[in-house]
Write an enzyme that holds these catalytic residues in place. Structure first.
Site, PDB file in Angstrom:
ATOM      1  N   LYS A 168      -4.638  -4.191 -15.584  1.00  0.00           N
ATOM      2  CA  LYS A 168      -3.780  -3.934 -14.433  1.00  0.00           C
ATOM      3  C   LYS A 168      -2.583  -4.864 -14.485  1.00  0.00           C
ATOM      4  O   LYS A 168      -2.736  -6.093 -14.506  1.00  0.00           O
ATOM      5  CB  LYS A 168      -4.564  -4.138 -13.135  1.00  0.00           C
ATOM      6  CG  LYS A 168      -3.776  -3.789 -11.881  1.00  0.00           C
ATOM      7  CD  LYS A 168      -4.651  -3.879 -10.641  1.00  0.00           C
ATOM      8  CE  LYS A 168      -3.900  -3.459  -9.393  1.00  0.00           C
ATOM      9  NZ  LYS A 168      -4.733  -3.506  -8.175  1.00  0.00           N
TER      10      LYS A 168
ATOM     11  N   ASP B 103      -6.830  -2.282   3.162  1.00  0.00           N
ATOM     12  CA  ASP B 103      -6.320  -1.066   2.533  1.00  0.00           C
ATOM     13  C   ASP B 103      -7.492  -0.217   2.052  1.00  0.00           C
ATOM     14  O   ASP B 103      -7.488   0.337   0.953  1.00  0.00           O
ATOM     15  CB  ASP B 103      -5.389  -1.408   1.369  1.00  0.00           C
ATOM     16  CG  ASP B 103      -4.511  -0.216   0.965  1.00  0.00           C
ATOM     17  OD1 ASP B 103      -4.450   0.761   1.738  1.00  0.00           O
ATOM     18  OD2 ASP B 103      -3.911  -0.264  -0.115  1.00  0.00           O
TER      19      ASP B 103
END
Length: 474
Positions: free
Chosen positions: A121, A226
């Protein structure tokens, strides 16, 4: 910007040396002067300028000559530095296809020497789709100036620390393997994002499992902030895995209840629309799950007890202040059992990260201790301000006693003069601001006098005026 790793195999040691020099120069320069890059890189025979030209051709650097001649790193150059460090450490040997794109990061497949496929990532804060980082995320804390590369580094470091701690406490998260700069390498989750799933065999079970993870995180002192269908992975056996952790905050955050209720509402809304799930029926079937919930079946933030641990304290999550630390210490001293295992795990995490930094040899790489120190600067500064206020109050009392005892009028006169000076400075600043405002208002416009003024171009009137001036001088 597309990541083309084919260029990586053609870069030499001098290229990476210059890239590192630009990275070091960006600590205190937005645009690093070319002379400074040459002094840091220390290449022989002026080779720095030739290397800069090569890096600029591959778009690893950006050239700026608006104020002075200098360069800055692009995200592609930052990617190459992180990937080169990971390859030198032996974390992976190959970079594959791109498997995910988000508003804050890109995700690629990477392979180890034994063929194991991992996920890499790369955080990319500052995209056009998401630039409200200062108001939406807490990476800056007390810092006033920043650049996107530094914010991406902080986000990656924070996510790696959260992922390590959650994995240690048994949460369904990917296995965090390595972190360097804005890059995080983790295990590849064998599943699909929940948003892509159209049917489930047991939607009630999956719903309760997801809701249970939200409550369990709160019991450990954390809120995801989130938690939606885009950040939940599900496999063929309908087991879930949580991803994306940089924005997590403490339950002591001033907006903690709002974030918690928003996460719960996202789950309820998705399962209601996608799977037509009736929550009242599922609650009636499970009488035990009705405890700590409101009439709609949603978990109540106020009914959650922090009995599982203090991960927000270990990781210095946003919203965890010095007052919370004192409350926890008071609670522990009162006879409650302390979570010593989690403390030792947090210390081991810091040591592992610092060892990884020393292996890397990158002097600009941040550690978890530095991030925690940056998190506690606000609390330390507030403590120092309180001490300074106490010192000021003491100074005022002593000056009052000395004034009463001496009875001299000189100090009073000096104070009056200072007050007059301060008032004069205030009036001066206000007039200056007024002039600036008027100048900005009239900027780019011609005045009426200038627009309607008569321009004499040497006609008869100008000749007569010259004669009159000469006669008057005689």
């Amino acid at each position: 910007m597309k990541l083309d790793v084919d260029v990586l195999r053609y870069l030499s040691k001098d290229d990476f040396r210059v890239l590192t020099a630009v990275e070091l120069g960006m600590r205190n320069h937005e645009i690093v002067p070319t002379e400074l890059i040459d002094r840091i890189a220390r290449l022989k025979h002026g080779g720095t300028y030739k290397v800069l030209k090569n890096l600029l051709k591959h778009k690893l650097l950006h050239h700026d000559s608006s104020k002075y001649d200098g360069f800055r790193l692009t995200y592609l150059g930052y990617d190459f530095l992180a990937i080169k460090t990971m390859v030198n450490k032996g974390v992976f040997v190959a970079v594959g296809r791109q498997i995910g794109v988000g508003k804050e990061s890109d995700i690629f497949e990477v392979a180890r020497e034994d063929g194991t496929v991992l996920a890499m990532k790369l955080h990319r804060l500052g995209r056009v789709s998401f630039r409200a980082v200062k108001s939406k995320r807490d990476y800056l804390r007390h810092r006033s100036s920043y650049n996107w590369l530094y914010l991406s580094r902080l986000a990656a470091l924070k996510e790696f620390a959260f992922m390590k701690a959650l994995e240690t406490h048994g949460f369904p998260v990917p296995n965090a393997i390595e972190n360097n700069r804005h890059c995080v390498v983790m295990s590849l989750v064998q599943g699909y994002p929940l948003v892509q799933v159209k049917q489930l065999q047991n939607p009630e079970t999956v719903f309760e499992a997801i809701l249970g993870q939200v409550v369990r995180l709160a019991e450990h002192g954390l809120i995801h902030c989130d938690f939606n269908e885009f950040n939940i992975m599900i496999d063929d056996d309908e087991k879930i895995t949580m991803i994306d952790f940089p924005q997590m905050v403490s339950v002591s955050h001033r907006n903690a209840q709002m974030y918690f209720d928003r996460d719960v509402e996202c789950i309820f809304k998705f399962f209601r629309k996608r799977f037509n799930l009736s929550f009242q029926e599922s609650i009636d079937d499970n009488d035990d799950s009705d405890e700590g919930r409101d009439e709609a079946g949603k978990p109540c933030f106020s009914s959650i007890e922090r009995s599982a641990g203090f991960l927000d304290r270990e990781l210095a999550a946003s919203g965890f202040t010095r007052k919370n630390e004192e409350d926890i210490q008071r609670f522990i001293e009162g006879g409650a059992e302390s979570d010593t295992n989690s403390d030792s795990e947090g210390v081991d995490l810091v040591e592992d990260l610092n060892e990884a930094d020393t292996v890397d040899g990158d002097s600009s790489h941040l550690s978890v201790e530095e991030l925690n120190e940056a998190d506690t600067v606000d609390d330390d500064s507030s403590h120092l301000l309180e001490q300074n206020e106490g010192y000021k109050c003491q100074g005022k009392e002593e000056s009052c006693e000395a004034r009463e005892s001496s009875g001299s009028e000189k100090e009073v006169e000096e104070n009056n003069e200072e007050a007059l000076q301060s008032e004069a400075e205030l009036v001066k600043n206000l007039s200056k601001q007024r002039r600036c405002a008027i100048a900005k208002a009239h900027k780019g416009r011609k005045t009426v006098a200038a627009r309607n003024s008569y321009k004499d171009k040497g006609g008869r009137s100008s000749h007569n005026s010259k004669i009159q001036k000469q006669l008057s001088s005689w």
